[in-house]
Design an enzyme around this catalytic site. Structure first.
Site, PDB file in Angstrom:
ATOM      1  CD  GLU A 132      -3.065  -0.386   2.249  1.00 45.26           C
ATOM      2  OE1 GLU A 132      -4.251  -0.692   1.956  1.00 45.26           O
ATOM      3  OE2 GLU A 132      -2.815  -0.207   3.360  1.00 45.26           O
ATOM      4  CD  GLU A 141      -6.738   1.404   8.669  1.00 48.61           C
ATOM      5  OE1 GLU A 141      -7.795   1.459   9.500  1.00 48.61           O
ATOM      6  OE2 GLU A 141      -5.591   0.591   8.778  1.00 48.61           O
ATOM      7  CD  GLU A 145     -10.049   3.369  11.714  1.00 50.07           C
ATOM      8  OE1 GLU A 145      -8.863   2.762  12.185  1.00 50.07           O
ATOM      9  OE2 GLU A 145      -9.945   4.534  11.506  1.00 50.07           O
ATOM     10  CG  ASP A 167       0.018   4.649  26.212  1.00 46.53           C
ATOM     11  OD1 ASP A 167       0.271   4.539  27.665  1.00 46.53           O
ATOM     12  OD2 ASP A 167      -0.762   4.266  25.768  1.00 46.53           O
TER      13      ASP A 167
END
Length: 248
Positions: A132, A141, A145, A167
Site C-alpha cells: 500500500e 482505513e 472505520e 504512552d
C-alpha cells in the site's frame, strides 16, 4: 522532543523542510510531540501509522471513539502474565467498565472501585499494509472505520505532521504521520452512514474554534499549520483522495 529514537525522523528532516515549530501536548496518559514539514519527499515505515484530520462541510472535526481502550489492547496483546496483572491492578481507571469486568473475571482480581468509563479517541487511519501507499492506506482505513468512500474525502498533501506519541501507562512509543483534509459531507450525514465496528464504537465531532484535550490540540496545530505558505511542496491543495489513489 521525546527522548525516543525515531525510525524515520532523520530521513524526514533530511529531505523535507520544517514548516512550523514543534509543539508538545499531553494529558494524564500520553505525551505527543508534533512537528510539521513541507511535503517534499515522504515515505512511511511499516511501523508508522498514517492518519487524517478531517473537517466536515459544517466545520466540525471528525474523531473516532475506539471500541477498546489503549490499555485493554496492550493487556490482551502482551504475553507476560505478570505484566498483564500489573497493568490491570495499577491502571484499571484507564479501562472502560466492560473491560474492567472482563479482566476482573479473567484474573479473579478486583481493582479499586472505579466509576469512570474510559473512552480513547483517535483520528481515522492506521498502518500501511504490504504494497500500500499513503492514499491507499487512508482510503481503506477511512472506509473501514468511518464508512466513508474516498470520493468524499479531499487531502491537503502540501505538508504533513510527524508525531511521536509516548504512552506513559504502557511505557511505549508510537509514530504517526498526520494529514489535513476535508469531507464533502455534514456531520449528520456521516453519522447516518456510520456503522459501529470492531475498531470504532462511535464518532464525535469537535469544534475547531474551541475545545480542550489532545485531539483538539492536535487539530488546532494542524489547522494553524495549513494556513502557512508551503514553498517547495510536491503535493496538492485538497486533492480528491480517490484521484490520489488512482494516480499512485
Amino acid at each position: 522532543m521525546n527522548f525516543y529514537r525515531s525510525s524515520i525522523i532523520s530521513q524526514i528532516i533530511k529531505y523535507n523542510r520544517r514548516l512550523a515549530k514543534s509543539i508538545i501536548c499531553e494529558d494524564d496518559s500520553q505525551i505527543i510531540t508534533l512537528t510539521a514539514f513541507v511535503n517534499q519527499c515522504l515515505w512511511c515505515h511499516k511501523r508508522v501509522s498514517v492518519s487524517a484530520i478531517l473537517l466536515t462541510t459544517d466545520n466540525k472535526i471528525l474523531v473516532c471513539n475506539r471500541r477498546d481502550s489503549f490499555l485493554y489492547s496492550e493487556i490482551i496483546r502482551t504475553r507476560n502474565m505478570s505484566r498483564k496483572k500489573r497493568l490491570f491492578l495499577n491502571y484499571s481507571n484507564y479501562l472502560n467498565k466492560q473491560e474492567r469486568s472482563i479482566l476482573s473475571s479473567f484474573f479473579s482480581l478486583d481493582p479499586a472501585t472505579i466509576d469512570n468509563d474510559r473512552i480513547d479517541a483517535i483520528y481515522p487511519g492506521g498502518i500501511l499494509k504490504r504494497g500500500e501507499n499513503v492514499p491507499e492506506c487512508l482510503s481503506r482505513e477511512i472506509k473501514e472505520e468511518v464508512n466513508i468512500d474516498n470520493s468524499f474525502v479531499f487531502i491537503d498533501t502540501r505538508f504533513f505532521i510527524h508525531g511521536i506519541i509516548e504512552d506513559t501507562i504502557i511505557n511505549k512509543f508510537f509514530e504517526v504521520i498526520f494529514f489535513v483534509g476535508r469531507i464533502s459531507l455534514t456531520s449528520d450525514q456521516i453519522i447516518d452512514t456510520f456503522k459501529s465496528n470492531h475498531e470504532i464504537k462511535d464518532l464525535i465531532f469537535l469544534d475547531p474554534n474551541s475545545g480542550n484535550g489532545l485531539q483538539y490540540e492536535i487539530a488546532k496545530y494542524a489547522l494553524d499549520t495549513a494556513k502557512l505558505k508551503c514553498y517547495g511542496h510536491r503535493g496538492c491543495y485538497y486533492e480528491s483522495l480517490k484521484k490520489l489513489t488512482e494516480d499512485d
